[in-house]
Design a protein around this motif. Structure first.
Motif, PDB file in Angstrom:
ATOM      1  N   PRO A  18     -10.601 -11.132   2.913  1.00 39.63           N
ATOM      2  CA  PRO A  18     -11.273  -9.855   2.621  1.00 39.63           C
ATOM      3  C   PRO A  18     -10.527  -8.648   3.203  1.00 39.63           C
ATOM      4  CG  PRO A  18     -12.826 -11.475   3.503  1.00 39.63           C
ATOM      5  CD  PRO A  18     -11.455 -12.067   3.654  1.00 39.63           C
ATOM      6  N   GLY A  19     -10.001  -8.790   4.413  1.00 41.72           N
ATOM      7  CA  GLY A  19      -9.355  -7.632   5.037  1.00 41.72           C
ATOM      8  C   GLY A  19      -7.865  -7.532   4.770  1.00 41.72           C
ATOM      9  N   LEU A  20      -7.209  -8.681   4.584  1.00 41.80           N
ATOM     10  CA  LEU A  20      -5.738  -8.670   4.531  1.00 41.80           C
ATOM     11  C   LEU A  20      -5.168  -9.116   3.187  1.00 41.80           C
ATOM     12  CD1 LEU A  20      -5.222 -10.155   8.095  1.00 41.80           C
ATOM     13  CD2 LEU A  20      -4.459  -7.908   7.361  1.00 41.80           C
ATOM     14  N   GLY A  21      -6.075  -9.414   2.234  1.00 39.04           N
ATOM     15  CA  GLY A  21      -5.629  -9.939   0.942  1.00 39.04           C
ATOM     16  C   GLY A  21      -4.612  -9.039   0.250  1.00 39.04           C
ATOM     17  N   GLU A  22      -4.903  -7.742   0.187  1.00 41.80           N
ATOM     18  CA  GLU A  22      -4.025  -6.811  -0.536  1.00 41.80           C
ATOM     19  C   GLU A  22      -2.652  -6.731   0.148  1.00 41.80           C
ATOM     20  OE1 GLU A  22      -6.276  -3.437  -1.814  1.00 41.80           O
ATOM     21  OE2 GLU A  22      -4.452  -2.329  -2.324  1.00 41.80           O
ATOM     22  N   ALA A  23      -2.673  -6.608   1.490  1.00 40.28           N
ATOM     23  CA  ALA A  23      -1.396  -6.520   2.226  1.00 40.28           C
ATOM     24  C   ALA A  23      -0.597  -7.810   2.053  1.00 40.28           C
ATOM     25  CB  ALA A  23      -1.665  -6.255   3.700  1.00 40.28           C
ATOM     26  N   ALA A  24      -1.299  -8.959   2.048  1.00 41.83           N
ATOM     27  CA  ALA A  24      -0.605 -10.244   1.896  1.00 41.83           C
ATOM     28  C   ALA A  24       0.041 -10.328   0.511  1.00 41.83           C
ATOM     29  CB  ALA A  24      -1.585 -11.390   2.106  1.00 41.83           C
TER      30      ALA A  24
END
Ligand SMILES: [Zn+2]
Length: 394
Positions: free
Chosen positions: A141-147
């Protein structure tokens, strides 16, 4: 490499965290009169090692620390980050792997530790391991986009365009925004298929590349090259002329191909008329035609010869080297031969200078690149319109 200031800043950050932590621990100790937590002395010793740059000792102490809680977790991350920034990736990996081995991490903390470890692998050039971890985090939820963005960087660097497309589609779902990069990835695939001789496959990829204005120039150039390869010169000419109408700076790319198409189709006279018509609409195109003709070693058409002559004689810098009276006294053939020698000299000099520049970051290159290696922008590199005699940056 990080500077001394980076190290000191990181040290100060650690001290600030420690001060808050120690104050909290000390207050608790005074309030409930409980025995001191054994972690505190280890922790402060560890910080002391960091500040004294005894990083080996600091690392051993931090990874041995029995308890990682909210107070000490940030310092572990700061230490891992510091090691990675200093190029000590093995140590950063140890810190983050040690964190992940702790059973008391929340899901968010575990994701953060996995993300940091993936960044360590990336810094170490261990792309397959970084890819695996970033893939696991794609739904975080928090790091999906950055990953996912990190995954895209990996796939772009490996020219794995299909995976880059899939990842961008996941990003589109997460961000709700349409990706502009996918069109470029399809152009990459189309160009590869064309070079492999599979023109049908190239055409299929090109169809998918039509998503927005981005990638349009490149897509049109590839379509024109396919038409040219198939002997459909009328279609190739239509497409090349379409490119010039949209951006005459691409004259350098298009003029030599235009000449080949017109000549192979036996329509040289039409080419002369076409170029004259372009110039009558915009006289500044004389400069673009001359520049492209000199670089592309193109001659034999009156209109091009005239453009080259004007380019050389009217240029402030070149004209200072040329005796205009002497040139005027020459016979037409001698004059043309002299201009040609100057054009040849310019072409040789241009071989060591920049020919293309990124309109976003100023990166110079000798050939047309669709993906800027410096700022990672797509389709931002354009041909220069003047000779540059300094060495390109790459
Ligand atoms: Zn750039």
């Amino acid at each position: 490499m990080p500077t001394e200031a980076t190290f000191l800043l990181a040290g100060l950050f650690v001290v600030a965290a420690a001060t808050g932590w120690a104050f909290a621990k000390f207050s608790n100790f005074r309030r409930d009169d409980s025995p001191s937590d054994p972690v505190s002395s280890d922790y402060l010793r560890g910080l002391n090692f960091v500040l004294n740059r005894q990083t080996d000792e600091a690392l051993e102490l931090f990874v041995r620390m029995a308890k990682v809680d909210d107070d000490t977790l940030e310092t572990h991350f700061a230490l891992g980050h510091l090691f990675r920034r200093r190029g000590e990736v093995d140590r950063a990996i140890r810190v983050h792997q040690n964190l992940l081995a702790r059973p008391n991490l929340s899901e968010d903390q575990r994701h953060q530790a996995l993300f940091s470890l993936a960044q360590d692998f990336l810094s170490a050039g261990l792309f397959d391991r970084a890819e695996k971890l970033f893939s696991e985090l794609g739904t975080s939820p928090g790091l999906g986009e950055a990953a996912l963005k990190n995954l895209v960087d990996i796939y772009e660097s490996q020219s794995d365009w299909m995976k880059a497309i899939e990842t961008h589609r996941e990003l589109e779902v997460l961000s709700g925004e349409k990706s502009t990069e996918i069109a470029h990835y399809y152009c990459e695939l189309a160009e590869r298929a064309r070079l492999d001789g599979d023109l049908d496959l190239a055409r299929r990829y090109l169809k998918s590349s039509v998503r927005s204005a981005t990638g349009a120039f490149r897509g049109t150039l590839i379509r024109a090259a396919i038409a040219q390869e198939e002997g459909d010169y009328a279609q190739a000419l239509r497409l090349y002329e379409q490119i010039l109408e949209a951006d005459y700076r691409l004259m350098v790319e298009v003029l030599p191909e235009l000449i080949i198409c017109y000549q192979t189709a036996g329509r040289e006279v039409e080419l002369e008329n076409y170029l004259q018509e372009l110039i009558s609409k915009d006289t500044s195109l004389k400069h673009a035609i001359a520049y492209a003709a000199i670089l592309g070693e193109v001659s034999g058409l009156n209109v091009i010869e005239t453009c080259i002559e004007e380019f050389v004689l009217k240029d402030k810098i070149f004209a200072s080297f040329i005796d205009e009276e002497y040139m005027a006294s020459l016979l037409p053939e001698e004059r043309q031969a002299a201009i040609q020698r100057i054009a040849n000299g310019l072409r040789s000099l241009a071989a060591s200078g920049a020919r293309y520049r990124c309109t976003t970051c100023g990166y110079n290159s000798q050939k047309l690149l669709w993906h800027c290696p410096s700022c990672k922008s797509w389709e931002s590199i354009r041909p220069l319109q003047r000779f540059q005699f300094e060495n390109p940056s790459a």
